[in-house]
Scaffold this motif. Structure first.
Motif, PDB file in Angstrom:
ATOM      1  N   VAL A 109       0.935  -1.278   0.115  1.00 20.92           N
ATOM      2  CA  VAL A 109       0.009  -0.169   0.061  1.00 20.92           C
ATOM      3  C   VAL A 109       0.914   1.176  -0.112  1.00 20.92           C
ATOM      4  CG1 VAL A 109      -1.750   1.122   1.367  1.00 20.92           C
ATOM      5  CG2 VAL A 109      -1.710  -1.279   1.188  1.00 20.92           C
ATOM      6  N   ARG A 110       0.830   1.909  -0.950  1.00 25.76           N
ATOM      7  CA  ARG A 110       1.808   3.185  -1.375  1.00 25.76           C
ATOM      8  C   ARG A 110       1.401   4.245  -0.278  1.00 25.76           C
ATOM      9  NH1 ARG A 110       3.203   4.542  -7.344  1.00 25.76           N
ATOM     10  NH2 ARG A 110       3.903   2.396  -7.998  1.00 25.76           N
ATOM     11  N   ASN A 111       0.368   4.694   0.092  1.00 27.69           N
ATOM     12  CA  ASN A 111       0.276   5.862   1.256  1.00 27.69           C
ATOM     13  C   ASN A 111       0.681   5.485   2.743  1.00 27.69           C
ATOM     14  OD1 ASN A 111      -2.001   4.641   2.342  1.00 27.69           O
ATOM     15  ND2 ASN A 111      -3.586   5.861   1.485  1.00 27.69           N
ATOM     16  N   ASN A 112       0.787   4.069   2.957  1.00 23.11           N
ATOM     17  CA  ASN A 112       1.162   4.027   4.433  1.00 23.11           C
ATOM     18  C   ASN A 112       2.193   2.926   4.498  1.00 23.11           C
ATOM     19  OD1 ASN A 112      -0.139   1.547   3.884  1.00 23.11           O
ATOM     20  ND2 ASN A 112      -1.788   1.975   5.283  1.00 23.11           N
ATOM     21  N   GLY A 113       2.802   2.467   3.371  1.00 21.38           N
ATOM     22  CA  GLY A 113       3.875   1.381   3.456  1.00 21.38           C
ATOM     23  C   GLY A 113       3.386  -0.071   3.881  1.00 21.38           C
ATOM     24  N   GLU A 114       2.186  -0.142   4.104  1.00 20.63           N
ATOM     25  CA  GLU A 114       1.829  -1.721   4.749  1.00 20.63           C
ATOM     26  C   GLU A 114       2.020  -2.446   3.416  1.00 20.63           C
ATOM     27  OE1 GLU A 114      -2.344  -3.851   6.036  1.00 20.63           O
ATOM     28  OE2 GLU A 114      -2.425  -1.694   5.261  1.00 20.63           O
ATOM     29  N   ILE A 115       2.391  -3.637   4.101  1.00 19.97           N
ATOM     30  CA  ILE A 115       2.990  -4.959   3.161  1.00 19.97           C
ATOM     31  C   ILE A 115       1.831  -5.996   3.670  1.00 19.97           C
ATOM     32  CG2 ILE A 115       4.589  -6.921   2.422  1.00 19.97           C
ATOM     33  CD1 ILE A 115       6.590  -4.220   2.772  1.00 19.97           C
ATOM     34  N   ILE A 116       1.192  -6.538   2.614  1.00 23.69           N
ATOM     35  CA  ILE A 116       0.322  -7.603   2.877  1.00 23.69           C
ATOM     36  C   ILE A 116       0.777  -8.807   2.348  1.00 23.69           C
ATOM     37  CG2 ILE A 116      -2.082  -8.231   2.623  1.00 23.69           C
ATOM     38  CD1 ILE A 116      -2.773  -5.142   2.568  1.00 23.69           C
ATOM     39  N   GLU A 117       0.747 -10.022   3.035  1.00 24.79           N
ATOM     40  CA  GLU A 117       1.429 -11.112   2.454  1.00 24.79           C
ATOM     41  C   GLU A 117       0.615 -12.383   2.773  1.00 24.79           C
ATOM     42  OE1 GLU A 117       6.157 -11.055   2.189  1.00 24.79           O
ATOM     43  OE2 GLU A 117       5.270 -10.387   4.247  1.00 24.79           O
ATOM     44  N   GLY A 118       0.553 -13.610   2.133  1.00 20.51           N
ATOM     45  CA  GLY A 118      -0.108 -14.579   2.541  1.00 20.51           C
ATOM     46  C   GLY A 118      -1.520 -14.784   1.756  1.00 20.51           C
ATOM     47  N   GLN A 119      -1.699 -16.116   1.300  1.00 21.64           N
ATOM     48  CA  GLN A 119      -2.958 -16.062   0.156  1.00 21.64           C
ATOM     49  C   GLN A 119      -4.207 -15.622   0.897  1.00 21.64           C
ATOM     50  OE1 GLN A 119      -2.905 -19.804  -1.858  1.00 21.64           O
ATOM     51  NE2 GLN A 119      -4.946 -19.364  -2.584  1.00 21.64           N
ATOM     52  N   GLU A 120      -4.478 -15.777   2.107  1.00 23.08           N
ATOM     53  CA  GLU A 120      -5.393 -15.473   2.890  1.00 23.08           C
ATOM     54  C   GLU A 120      -5.742 -13.795   2.848  1.00 23.08           C
ATOM     55  OE1 GLU A 120      -6.885 -17.531   6.268  1.00 23.08           O
ATOM     56  OE2 GLU A 120      -6.378 -19.517   5.552  1.00 23.08           O
ATOM     57  N   ASN A 121      -4.655 -13.454   3.303  1.00 21.92           N
ATOM     58  CA  ASN A 121      -4.756 -11.708   3.460  1.00 21.92           C
ATOM     59  C   ASN A 121      -4.622 -10.984   2.364  1.00 21.92           C
ATOM     60  OD1 ASN A 121      -4.273 -12.300   6.477  1.00 21.92           O
ATOM     61  ND2 ASN A 121      -2.026 -12.207   6.289  1.00 21.92           N
ATOM     62  N   VAL A 122      -3.913 -11.583   1.126  1.00 22.47           N
ATOM     63  CA  VAL A 122      -4.003 -10.971  -0.103  1.00 22.47           C
ATOM     64  C   VAL A 122      -5.387 -11.092  -0.612  1.00 22.47           C
ATOM     65  CG1 VAL A 122      -2.951 -11.267  -2.401  1.00 22.47           C
ATOM     66  CG2 VAL A 122      -1.573 -11.345  -0.658  1.00 22.47           C
ATOM     67  N   HIS A 123      -5.901 -12.289  -0.642  1.00 24.55           N
ATOM     68  CA  HIS A 123      -7.176 -12.521  -1.095  1.00 24.55           C
ATOM     69  C   HIS A 123      -8.334 -11.704  -0.604  1.00 24.55           C
ATOM     70  CE1 HIS A 123     -11.023 -14.251  -1.985  1.00 24.55           C
ATOM     71  NE2 HIS A 123     -10.585 -14.698  -3.041  1.00 24.55           N
ATOM     72  N   ALA A 124      -8.103 -11.602   0.933  1.00 26.01           N
ATOM     73  CA  ALA A 124      -9.240 -10.648   1.565  1.00 26.01           C
ATOM     74  C   ALA A 124      -8.876  -9.088   1.307  1.00 26.01           C
ATOM     75  CB  ALA A 124      -9.077 -10.868   3.070  1.00 26.01           C
ATOM     76  N   PHE A 125      -7.790  -8.830   1.256  1.00 27.65           N
ATOM     77  CA  PHE A 125      -7.412  -7.295   0.927  1.00 27.65           C
ATOM     78  C   PHE A 125      -7.899  -6.830  -0.464  1.00 27.65           C
ATOM     79  CE2 PHE A 125      -4.973  -3.847  -1.193  1.00 27.65           C
ATOM     80  CZ  PHE A 125      -5.024  -3.023  -0.446  1.00 27.65           C
ATOM     81  N   LEU A 126      -7.691  -7.634  -1.626  1.00 29.95           N
ATOM     82  CA  LEU A 126      -7.964  -7.539  -2.889  1.00 29.95           C
ATOM     83  C   LEU A 126      -9.667  -7.801  -3.132  1.00 29.95           C
ATOM     84  CD1 LEU A 126      -5.262  -9.235  -4.984  1.00 29.95           C
ATOM     85  CD2 LEU A 126      -5.675  -6.820  -4.390  1.00 29.95           C
ATOM     86  N   GLU A 127     -10.296  -8.454  -2.499  1.00 30.84           N
ATOM     87  CA  GLU A 127     -11.807  -8.577  -2.467  1.00 30.84           C
ATOM     88  C   GLU A 127     -12.230  -7.300  -1.939  1.00 30.84           C
ATOM     89  OE1 GLU A 127     -14.637 -12.449  -1.709  1.00 30.84           O
ATOM     90  OE2 GLU A 127     -13.614 -11.670   0.060  1.00 30.84           O
ATOM     91  N   GLU A 128     -11.759  -6.807  -0.844  1.00 31.91           N
ATOM     92  CA  GLU A 128     -12.245  -5.684  -0.192  1.00 31.91           C
ATOM     93  C   GLU A 128     -12.320  -4.518  -1.429  1.00 31.91           C
ATOM     94  OE1 GLU A 128     -10.369  -3.445   3.300  1.00 31.91           O
ATOM     95  OE2 GLU A 128     -11.148  -5.498   4.401  1.00 31.91           O
ATOM     96  N   GLN A 129     -11.281  -4.524  -2.240  1.00 31.68           N
ATOM     97  CA  GLN A 129     -10.972  -3.533  -3.106  1.00 31.68           C
ATOM     98  C   GLN A 129     -11.643  -3.737  -4.363  1.00 31.68           C
ATOM     99  OE1 GLN A 129      -9.377  -0.582  -2.480  1.00 31.68           O
ATOM    100  NE2 GLN A 129      -9.115  -1.318  -0.494  1.00 31.68           N
ATOM    101  N   GLY A 130     -12.447  -4.949  -4.592  1.00 30.98           N
ATOM    102  CA  GLY A 130     -13.128  -5.216  -5.728  1.00 30.98           C
ATOM    103  C   GLY A 130     -12.069  -5.929  -6.820  1.00 30.98           C
ATOM    104  N   VAL A 131     -11.157  -6.408  -6.492  1.00 32.91           N
ATOM    105  CA  VAL A 131     -10.116  -7.271  -7.426  1.00 32.91           C
ATOM    106  C   VAL A 131     -10.133  -8.568  -7.348  1.00 32.91           C
ATOM    107  CG1 VAL A 131      -7.943  -7.205  -8.165  1.00 32.91           C
ATOM    108  CG2 VAL A 131      -8.408  -5.180  -7.222  1.00 32.91           C
ATOM    109  N   PHE A 132     -10.678  -9.163  -8.255  1.00 33.82           N
ATOM    110  CA  PHE A 132     -10.322 -10.638  -8.300  1.00 33.82           C
ATOM    111  C   PHE A 132      -8.967 -11.393  -8.411  1.00 33.82           C
ATOM    112  CE2 PHE A 132     -10.432 -14.755 -10.633  1.00 33.82           C
ATOM    113  CZ  PHE A 132     -11.243 -15.554  -9.836  1.00 33.82           C
ATOM    114  N   PHE A 133      -8.847 -12.355  -7.415  1.00 30.71           N
ATOM    115  CA  PHE A 133      -7.805 -13.272  -7.279  1.00 30.71           C
ATOM    116  C   PHE A 133      -7.953 -14.548  -6.836  1.00 30.71           C
ATOM    117  CE2 PHE A 133      -4.184 -14.537  -4.744  1.00 30.71           C
ATOM    118  CZ  PHE A 133      -2.959 -14.160  -5.436  1.00 30.71           C
ATOM    119  N   GLU A 134      -7.011 -15.375  -7.747  1.00 25.99           N
ATOM    120  CA  GLU A 134      -6.818 -16.591  -7.167  1.00 25.99           C
ATOM    121  C   GLU A 134      -5.548 -17.057  -7.765  1.00 25.99           C
ATOM    122  OE1 GLU A 134     -10.410 -18.348  -8.975  1.00 25.99           O
ATOM    123  OE2 GLU A 134      -9.197 -19.004 -10.982  1.00 25.99           O
ATOM    124  N   ARG A 135      -5.158 -18.549  -7.165  1.00 27.00           N
ATOM    125  CA  ARG A 135      -4.043 -19.035  -7.595  1.00 27.00           C
ATOM    126  C   ARG A 135      -4.365 -20.350  -8.447  1.00 27.00           C
ATOM    127  NH1 ARG A 135       0.879 -17.648  -7.009  1.00 27.00           N
ATOM    128  NH2 ARG A 135       1.697 -20.061  -6.607  1.00 27.00           N
TER     129      ARG A 135
END
Length: 179
Positions: free
Chosen positions: A6-32
């Motif tokens: 995240v550019r405005n606060n430097g937060e780093i989000i890792e791990g499949q569940e965390n990445v998926h949850a963040f992207l889903e919140e932003q309306g971005v589809f993600f899978e592996r």
């Protein structure tokens, strides 16, 4: 596995569940997807012939058709970018301009790495999605974004389209410099 920065606060989000949850919140589809099915001779190959591209599409045919059926895609192809790509600098300059589309922008990374920079909700602002082989992403229509390469400057991706003519980029002008 994708990593979010995240550019405005430097937060780093890792791990499949965390990445998926963040992207889903932003309306971005993600899978592996399983990268083990890709033949060894294509795993680190970034200068692809038409035969190589056809083989990648054949390997992932069932996965592609399943995703296409679920999300309405009607056409797909393979793109490979590396320092061997003719006019790579010009292509990257074109990709690195913030824009929107009237349909989703979909990438299935089959080799290498790439970064989508996406404008999230007002509080989140812009964030980087660092993608690697096996990551599947769909940036929603009308969402400001751009795509670039990581330091290794190598990516192979399957692209899926709703419109049979492919994507048309519409330039996006930021009201304030936020990127």
């Amino acid at each position: 596995m994708a990593v979010i920065r995240v550019r405005n606060n430097g937060e780093i989000i890792e791990g499949q569940e965390n990445v998926h949850a963040f992207l889903e919140e932003q309306g971005v589809f993600f899978e592996r997807w399983d990268t083990a099915k890709l033949p060894e001779h294509l795993v680190e190959k970034f200068d692809l012939s038409d035969t190589d591209k056809a083989e990648i599409l054949k390997v992932y045919d069932q996965d592609i058709r399943s995703l296409a059926k679920r999300r309405g895609y009607v056409n797909w192809d393979v793109i490979a970018l590396s320092d061997q790509t003719p006019n790579i600098e010009e292509l990257l300059k074109k990709f690195e301009q913030v824009h929107t589309h009237t349909d989703d922008e979909v990438r299935i990374i089959t080799a290498g790495h790439g970064i989508f920079i996406v404008k999230g909700d007002g509080e989140t602002g812009y964030f980087n999605i660092e993608l690697e082989a096996g990551d599947v992403i769909s940036v929603p229509e009308h969402t400001p974004h751009f795509f670039t390469l990581m330091d290794d400057r190598q990516v192979v991706a399957v692209r899926l389209f709703i419109d049979t003519d492919g994507w048309v980029a519409h330039p996006y002008e930021e009201k304030e410099h936020q990127i």
